[in-house]
Design a protein around this motif. Sequence first.
Motif, mmCIF file in Angstrom:
data_model
loop_
_atom_site.group_PDB
_atom_site.id
_atom_site.type_symbol
_atom_site.label_atom_id
_atom_site.label_comp_id
_atom_site.label_asym_id
_atom_site.label_seq_id
_atom_site.Cartn_x
_atom_site.Cartn_y
_atom_site.Cartn_z
ATOM 1 N N ARG A 2 0.831 -1.213 0.000
ATOM 2 C CA ARG A 2 0.000 0.000 0.000
ATOM 3 C C ARG A 2 0.861 1.256 0.000
ATOM 4 N NH1 ARG A 2 -3.640 -2.265 4.591
ATOM 5 N NH2 ARG A 2 -2.166 -1.029 5.754
ATOM 6 N N THR A 3 0.353 2.307 -0.627
ATOM 7 C CA THR A 3 1.070 3.584 -0.669
ATOM 8 C C THR A 3 0.750 4.439 0.547
ATOM 9 O OG1 THR A 3 -0.682 4.620 -1.960
ATOM 10 C CG2 THR A 3 1.148 3.628 -3.178
ATOM 11 N N GLU A 4 -0.376 4.150 1.208
ATOM 12 C CA GLU A 4 -0.794 4.922 2.382
ATOM 13 C C GLU A 4 -1.230 3.986 3.494
ATOM 14 O OE1 GLU A 4 -4.076 7.325 1.145
ATOM 15 O OE2 GLU A 4 -2.799 8.781 0.147
ATOM 16 N N VAL A 5 -1.003 4.434 4.727
ATOM 17 C CA VAL A 5 -1.490 3.729 5.905
ATOM 18 C C VAL A 5 -2.196 4.760 6.773
ATOM 19 C CG1 VAL A 5 -0.838 2.470 7.991
ATOM 20 C CG2 VAL A 5 0.359 2.035 5.862
ATOM 21 N N LYS A 6 -3.423 4.464 7.164
ATOM 22 C CA LYS A 6 -4.204 5.379 8.001
ATOM 23 C C LYS A 6 -4.259 4.836 9.424
ATOM 24 C CE LYS A 6 -7.037 6.781 4.140
ATOM 25 N NZ LYS A 6 -8.370 6.848 3.557
ATOM 26 N N VAL A 7 -4.056 5.744 10.378
ATOM 27 C CA VAL A 7 -4.174 5.385 11.791
ATOM 28 C C VAL A 7 -5.002 6.456 12.500
ATOM 29 C CG1 VAL A 7 -2.008 4.099 11.880
ATOM 30 C CG2 VAL A 7 -2.023 6.507 12.482
ATOM 31 N N PHE A 8 -5.634 6.063 13.567
ATOM 32 C CA PHE A 8 -6.393 6.993 14.388
ATOM 33 C C PHE A 8 -5.510 7.399 15.552
ATOM 34 C CE2 PHE A 8 -9.485 8.058 17.707
ATOM 35 C CZ PHE A 8 -10.202 9.030 17.028
ATOM 36 N N ALA A 9 -5.174 8.673 15.622
ATOM 37 C CA ALA A 9 -4.302 9.162 16.695
ATOM 38 C C ALA A 9 -5.070 10.166 17.546
ATOM 39 C CB ALA A 9 -3.062 9.814 16.109
ATOM 40 N N VAL A 10 -4.808 10.145 18.837
ATOM 41 C CA VAL A 10 -5.475 11.066 19.756
ATOM 42 C C VAL A 10 -4.433 11.842 20.552
ATOM 43 C CG1 VAL A 10 -7.554 9.663 19.965
ATOM 44 C CG2 VAL A 10 -5.666 9.268 21.523
ATOM 45 N N GLY A 11 -4.851 12.980 21.067
ATOM 46 C CA GLY A 11 -3.976 13.798 21.897
ATOM 47 C C GLY A 11 -3.868 13.245 23.302
ATOM 48 N N ALA A 12 -2.978 13.832 24.070
ATOM 49 C CA ALA A 12 -2.765 13.389 25.450
ATOM 50 C C ALA A 12 -4.015 13.607 26.303
ATOM 51 C CB ALA A 12 -1.577 14.122 26.052
ATOM 52 N N ASP A 13 -4.779 14.652 25.984
ATOM 53 C CA ASP A 13 -6.054 14.895 26.646
ATOM 54 C C ASP A 13 -7.019 15.460 25.611
ATOM 55 O OD1 ASP A 13 -5.762 17.832 26.562
ATOM 56 O OD2 ASP A 13 -4.282 17.539 28.149
ATOM 57 N N ARG A 14 -8.255 15.694 26.001
ATOM 58 C CA ARG A 14 -9.255 16.094 25.008
ATOM 59 C C ARG A 14 -9.021 17.470 24.417
ATOM 60 N NH1 ARG A 14 -14.311 18.089 28.530
ATOM 61 N NH2 ARG A 14 -14.824 19.130 26.591
#
Length: 96
Positions: A17-29
């Motif tokens: 694949r040319t792209e990989v998607k991930v769900f990233a979140v911050g340290a807090d909201r």
Amino acid sequence: MVVFVLPSALRRWVSGRTEVKVFAVGADRDSPPTLGSALDMLRRTHPLLEERLRDDYGRIRRHISMIVCGENARGLGGLDCALPPGAEVYVLPALA
């Protein structure tokens, strides 16, 4: 969602694949996700790829550049670089 756009040399660790998607979140909201948190999630979903992007100490490997919003992430704070919503991170082999 963060999209890692990969060079051909790294695609074999993600089934071509040319792209990989991930769900990233911050340290807090109230905090945006960082490049480090996106790479942490990448480690969970694609450990062989992430191993080629960071060294044993968790730093971005010297021979890898990550471009966020048109700028090298090293100049934006490295792993602490804040990622905007829908960020694309271009992974490039460093030029000699």
